[in-house]
Design an enzyme around this catalytic site. Structure first.
Site, PDB file in Angstrom:
ATOM      1  N   HIS A 459       0.664  -1.122   0.259  1.00 15.38           N
ATOM      2  CA  HIS A 459      -0.310   0.135  -0.385  1.00 15.38           C
ATOM      3  C   HIS A 459       0.707   1.336  -0.072  1.00 15.38           C
ATOM      4  O   HIS A 459       0.367   2.089  -0.443  1.00 15.38           O
ATOM      5  CB  HIS A 459      -0.901  -0.128   1.112  1.00 15.38           C
ATOM      6  CG  HIS A 459      -1.574  -0.733   0.724  1.00 15.38           C
ATOM      7  ND1 HIS A 459      -3.074  -1.196   2.148  1.00 15.38           N
ATOM      8  CD2 HIS A 459      -2.231  -0.843  -0.305  1.00 15.38           C
ATOM      9  CE1 HIS A 459      -4.056  -2.070   2.247  1.00 15.38           C
ATOM     10  NE2 HIS A 459      -4.158  -1.818   0.448  1.00 15.38           N
ATOM     11  N   GLU A 697       3.317 -17.996 -18.050  1.00 11.73           N
ATOM     12  CA  GLU A 697       3.780 -17.056 -16.486  1.00 11.73           C
ATOM     13  C   GLU A 697       4.129 -18.423 -15.911  1.00 11.73           C
ATOM     14  O   GLU A 697       5.062 -18.364 -15.318  1.00 11.73           O
ATOM     15  CB  GLU A 697       3.153 -16.424 -15.818  1.00 11.73           C
ATOM     16  CG  GLU A 697       1.527 -17.196 -15.484  1.00 11.73           C
ATOM     17  CD  GLU A 697       0.758 -16.637 -14.348  1.00 11.73           C
ATOM     18  OE1 GLU A 697       0.511 -15.185 -14.154  1.00 11.73           O
ATOM     19  OE2 GLU A 697      -0.488 -16.721 -14.393  1.00 11.73           O
ATOM     20  N   ASP A 721       4.828 -13.639 -12.355  1.00 18.06           N
ATOM     21  CA  ASP A 721       5.149 -15.455 -12.177  1.00 18.06           C
ATOM     22  C   ASP A 721       6.263 -15.667 -13.219  1.00 18.06           C
ATOM     23  O   ASP A 721       7.461 -16.310 -12.404  1.00 18.06           O
ATOM     24  CB  ASP A 721       4.045 -15.611 -12.182  1.00 18.06           C
ATOM     25  CG  ASP A 721       3.347 -15.263 -11.023  1.00 18.06           C
ATOM     26  OD1 ASP A 721       3.516 -15.207 -10.060  1.00 18.06           O
ATOM     27  OD2 ASP A 721       1.784 -15.336 -11.080  1.00 18.06           O
ATOM     28  N   ARG A 731       8.732 -13.329  -5.560  1.00 15.50           N
ATOM     29  CA  ARG A 731       8.729 -12.507  -5.965  1.00 15.50           C
ATOM     30  C   ARG A 731       8.315 -11.772  -4.912  1.00 15.50           C
ATOM     31  O   ARG A 731       7.932 -10.359  -4.839  1.00 15.50           O
ATOM     32  CB  ARG A 731       7.189 -12.212  -7.463  1.00 15.50           C
ATOM     33  CG  ARG A 731       5.774 -12.844  -6.589  1.00 15.50           C
ATOM     34  CD  ARG A 731       5.050 -13.036  -7.628  1.00 15.50           C
ATOM     35  NE  ARG A 731       4.276 -11.327  -7.971  1.00 15.50           N
ATOM     36  CZ  ARG A 731       3.096 -11.555  -8.744  1.00 15.50           C
ATOM     37  NH1 ARG A 731       2.642 -12.481  -9.301  1.00 15.50           N
ATOM     38  NH2 ARG A 731       2.116 -10.357  -9.016  1.00 15.50           N
ATOM     39  N   CYS A 768       1.569  -8.868 -19.450  1.00 12.41           N
ATOM     40  CA  CYS A 768       0.234  -8.062 -18.516  1.00 12.41           C
ATOM     41  C   CYS A 768       1.158  -8.091 -17.217  1.00 12.41           C
ATOM     42  O   CYS A 768       0.804  -7.315 -16.308  1.00 12.41           O
ATOM     43  CB  CYS A 768      -1.040  -8.633 -19.119  1.00 12.41           C
ATOM     44  SG  CYS A 768      -0.606 -10.888 -18.129  1.00 12.41           S
TER      45      CYS A 768
HETATM   46  C1  PEP Z   1       2.158 -11.434 -13.945  1.00 16.02           C
HETATM   47  O1  PEP Z   1       2.532 -12.873 -13.349  1.00 16.02           O
HETATM   48  O2  PEP Z   1       2.996 -11.589 -14.212  1.00 16.02           O
HETATM   49  C2  PEP Z   1       0.980 -11.234 -13.799  1.00 16.02           C
HETATM   50  C3  PEP Z   1       0.109 -10.642 -14.459  1.00 16.02           C
HETATM   51  O3  PEP Z   1      -0.138 -11.811 -12.658  1.00 16.02           O
HETATM   52  P1  PEP Z   1      -0.131 -11.953 -11.237  1.00 16.02           P
HETATM   53  O4  PEP Z   1       1.432  -9.841 -10.974  1.00 16.02           O
HETATM   54  O5  PEP Z   1      -1.805 -11.411 -10.876  1.00 16.02           O
HETATM   55  O6  PEP Z   1       0.221 -12.455 -10.825  1.00 16.02           O
HETATM   56 MG    MG Z   2       0.632 -14.751 -12.122  1.00 26.99          MG
END
Ligand code: PEP
Ligand code: MG
Length: 843
Positions: A459, A697, A721, A731, A768
């Site tokens: 946050h 991913e 991911d 991560r 994404c």
């Molecule tokens: C990713 O893993 O890059 C992704 C877009 O999904 P999330 O961040 O929601 O795991």
């Molecule tokens: Mg992901």
């Protein structure tokens, strides 16, 4: 080799067994605290389900924890909301620290009194140390106290580690005095245990002749250390040397002690040794750069009296503090810079009304405690619990809770924050900032901040981005030793804090910042223009969203659609599944905003990993990121996926609807999901299926992209991911945050493989993950042939503008070059100089 053994747990009471999911309390039912069972009691003496030590006995006598010899920790909780009884109706028969045998009587209770005065008599037995459990194969729902009811699966490895510790001469560190004002309480103990878990060796913390497993938060807290206690460490195992060195340093540095109330206040003097290096690295939490002078934020203990003589006065005092905090939060909400910021303060307002917290606090007041003491104890206990559960989301919630707790405390004690005393161009340095502190930073004086704790998704990071403040997190503890007034350049874009920068560097930075500002204004004005490179290659720039509000904002900022709707975030705060109608109305409202001309990519529920959903209870997993996540979980519970498909399909006519499956690893997963989608579409009389794609991913999916491509309509690469699975780096791990870099050539090679396979079959590929929102990465992604960049909403104008100033063929050359490099650092270094000649403006 890890073999397992089992531990039998005995029924702590006679009564009727009930599955946890049927307990009318979402915290227990969702197994947030631990897995176990519930008994509706017919007996009135709670007995020990296992032999062990009483590791905690609530002063109200309604709950007790036992730690077995093998480390298994079991919590027994009599009734629901029984904390409010303030001890009435319970007679503890044991004490904390006492050794008990299995079946030994622990607490006697008055069932009639409790049934009349509390919500329920349902009694919980929960394994809170994380082991998995299995029922004992009982023939009836009626159990007798002392009858075996559960089997706990024990990991043999623990036992071996202990044996090894005893058998091999463990190495010992030199004794050292604890610097923490209150000893190793919750927060420093948690930091210490977390760090200890990073080593394979068996490690113990010793105080006189007592010792605690250094990897157990509870064990460390149970040592009851105080300021100045002499402690030492022992370790046995392959990395014992390193463990002793790192952990001794951590103890000496105070383990990031922030348990006590924190006020934002510049330190008058810094006595630490000057830091030798001239660059400290961290992780970018909010982009940008700034020049300024170090202002260390330190802690100031609030003076809290424990006892008070008039319960009614204290109770009124607490009510007033809560009301004042609520009003202050409302003001912050009303003046918030954006929706994301306002939502954080709304969540804080909800915490102020949390019945569990209030019950705990008022019960303590009834027992003669002061309002401030009672409130502080209640918030700290809950936040400690959240932090101990190993969930990233709950750990962030704990920080919010501490923040709210301090806000109320300061109001009750009449303590003012002294943020206004900050000098101009302050670069704040702190172990951690709370969301409230971040939101109330005076951006006329604060130029940026750097913290030891925190992550890029916290946050605090969201707020820093909303305030436009450059910020870094995951800094080394060295940063806390910088003297106040040290001139620094905080370059969050490069994740560097430059100490004592040369005057030329400062001048360069000032110029750069002025240009950046101009540029941001220009990008915003041109947000509606298409994202076409100088030589005519069009790239779709769409938005990553998690709410209707973000959809609206994205369209206003020039998004060419939604490339990722993280559907699991739509109902994150709920305890029960949304109805079909609710889901339909959410998806169609978003679809209408996106419109018929643009893509709306709805990702099906990506639950698991670090994203628990309260209404999808899951079993504890040792490695949740490698467990039942994303499509795996949905295929295990196909009804969940069917319902979601059917709700998404209702928007088929409103937008260019795309459905995307997360965490796909096997071709069979895609085939099964497609079959379910087809069945749902058929049931609804829909003949033209929406486009179906998968997230790339998992490295397996990238490597097999040539086999997936004919079966999908599109791919979208989740670099967050993909990076953690390719580099084998969690991560959310603060110590790996600087290495878990999506610009690593291994990740880029997987992107290249995916694009090649997709294009060979005429399919488009998006990115994404957060890499798409990094301006530095745009030329590489374009050069690798990516067709769509789905980015964080506020960055849409910037990324579109970035595409417009690039030359596609130069990007292709650049991409081929970086694919051959060795490391992410080399890629970043190569991008800086190579990118500039291709841009119209120096960035
Ligand atoms: C990713 O893993 O890059 C992704 C877009 O999904 P999330 O961040 O929601 O795991
Ligand atoms: Mg992901």
């Amino acid at each position: 080799m890890v073999t397992s053994q089992q531990l039998e747990l005995l029924a702590p009471l006679s009564g009727v067994l009930m599955a946890l999911e049927n307990v009318p309390d979402p915290v227990f039912a969702s197994r947030l605290i631990g897995d176990g069972l519930c008994i509706d009691p017919t007996s009135q003496v709670l007995c020990a389900p296992l032999a062990g030590v009483i590791s905690n006995l609530q002063h109200t006598g309604h709950a007790v924890s036992i730690t077995g010899d093998n480390g298994v920790q079991v919590l027994l909780h009599i009734g629901l909301d029984t904390v409010s009884l303030g001890g009435k109706g319970f007679t503890p028969l044991v004490e904390e620290g006492q050794q008990v045998t299995a079946g030994q009587a622990l607490i006697e209770f008055d069932a009639d009194f409790i049934a009349l005065h509390a919500r329920s008599l349902l009694t919980l037995m929960l394994v809170v140390s994380g082991e998995s459990i299995a029922p004992r194969g009982l023939v009836s729902e009626l159990v007798e106290s002392g009858e075996p009811v559960l089997c706990v699966q024990l990991a043999q490895v623990e036992a071996e580690a202990v044996t090894e510790d005893l058998a091999t001469a463990a190495q010992r560190s030199a004794p050292q005095d604890l610097p923490n004002a209150n000893g190793l309480h919750a927060r420093p103990a948690a930091v210490f245990a977390q760090a200890a878990k990073g080593f394979a060796s068996s490690i113990h913390l010793h105080k006189q002749d007592e010792s605690a497993n250094a990897k157990s938060l509870i064990a460390i807290m149970a040592l009851q250390t105080v300021h100045g206690d002499s402690v030492y460490l022992s370790a046995a195992g392959a990395d014992a040397d390193q463990a002793l060195k790192v952990l001794s340093e951590l103890l000496a540095s105070g383990c990031g002690e922030t348990v006590r109330a924190v006020t934002v206040e510049p330190s008058p003097v810094v006595t630490s040794e000057p830091v030798a290096t001239d660059v400290l690295r961290g992780v970018c939490a909010s982009p940008g750069s700034a020049f300024g002078h170090v202002v260390q934020l330190n802690e100031r203990a609030l003076h809290i009296t424990e006892f008070a003589s008039h319960a009614q006065t204290e109770s009124d005092h607490l009510k007033q503090g809560l009301a004042d905090a609520n009003a202050a939060l409302q003001m912050l909400c009303d003046n918030a810079a954006g929706k994301a910021q306002a939502e954080i303060f709304k969540a804080h307002q909800e915490l102020l009304q949390d019945p569990g917290l209030l019950e705990q606090a008022y019960a303590l007041i009834e027992q003669g405690k002061s309002a401030a003491f009672a409130w502080q104890s209640a918030t700290q206990a809950t936040s400690t619990l959240f932090k101990s559960l190993g969930s990233h989301l709950l750990a962030e919630r704990a920080l919010d809770l501490e923040d709210v707790g301090q806000r109320v405390l300061k109001l009750m004690l009449g303590v003012q924050d002294s943020a206004l005393e900050l000098p101009d161009h302050a670069i704040l340095i702190a172990e951690q900032l709370t969301p409230s502190q971040t939101a109330s930073l005076d951006t006329r004086k604060v130029a940026g901040f750097a913290t030891v704790g925190g992550g890029a998704t916290s946050h605090v990071a969201i707020l820093a981005r909303a305030l436009g403040l450059p910020a870094m997190c995951a800094m080394s503890h060295q940063v806390l030793a910088l003297a106040n007034g040290t001139p620094v350049v905080l370059d969050a874009d490069r994740a560097e804090l430059l100490l004592n920068p040369a005057p030329e560097r400062i001048q360069q930075l000032t110029l750069q910042r002025a240009r950046q500002h101009e540029r941001q204004q220009r990008d915003l004005q041109q947000a509606a223009l298409a994202a076409c490179t100088l030589d005519g290659r069009h790239v779709e720039v769409s938005a990553n969203i998690a709410s209707l509000a973000e959809a609206e904002q994205a369209v206003a900022l020039g998004a060419q659609g939604v490339g990722l709707l993280r559907s699991e975030f739509l109902y994150l705060e709920r305890n029960s599944a949304p109805s079909h109608e609710e889901q339909v109305s959410t998806y169609s409202a978003i679809a209408r905003i996106v419109g018929a001309e643009h893509n709306l990519v709805v990702r099906t529920l990506d639950v698991g990993g670090d994203k628990p959903l309260a209404y999808v209870p899951m079993e504890h997993e040792a490695n949740p990121f490698l467990g039942m996540r994303g499509i795996r979980l949905c295929l295990e519970r196909p009804q969940l996926l069917r319902e979601q498909f059917s709700a998404i399909l209702a928007s088929a006519d409103l937008t260019r609807l795309h459905i995307m499956l997360p965490m796909v690893t096997q071709l069979s997963e895609l085939r099964l999901a497609r079959q379910l989608l087809e069945e749902q579409a058929q049931a609804l009389g829909i003949t033209t299926l929406p486009k179906l794609g998968i997230m790339i991913e998992v490295p397996a999916a990238a490597l097999m992209a040539d086999l997936f491509a004919p079966l999908v309509d599109f791919f979208s690469i989740g670099t967050n991911d993909l990076t953690q699975y390719t580099l084998a780096m969690d991560r959310d791990h603060p110590r790996l945050a600087s290495q878990a870099d999506s610009l690593h050539p291994a990740v880029l090679r997987l992107i290249a493989t995916t694009v090649k396979a997709a294009h060979a079959h005429g399919k488009w590929v998006g990115v994404c993950g957060a890499l798409a929102s990094e301006t530095l990465a745009v030329p590489v992604l374009l050069g690798l042939g990516v067709d769509e960049l789905s980015v964080s909403v506020p960055l849409i104008p910037t990324i579109k503008a970035r595409v417009r100033e690039l030359d596609f063929s130069a990007c292709q050359t650049l991409a081929q070059h970086v694919l051959g490099l060795e490391s992410a650092e080399q890629v970043r270094a190569a991008l800086q100089p190579l990118v500039q000649p291709m841009t119209a403006l120096e960035y």
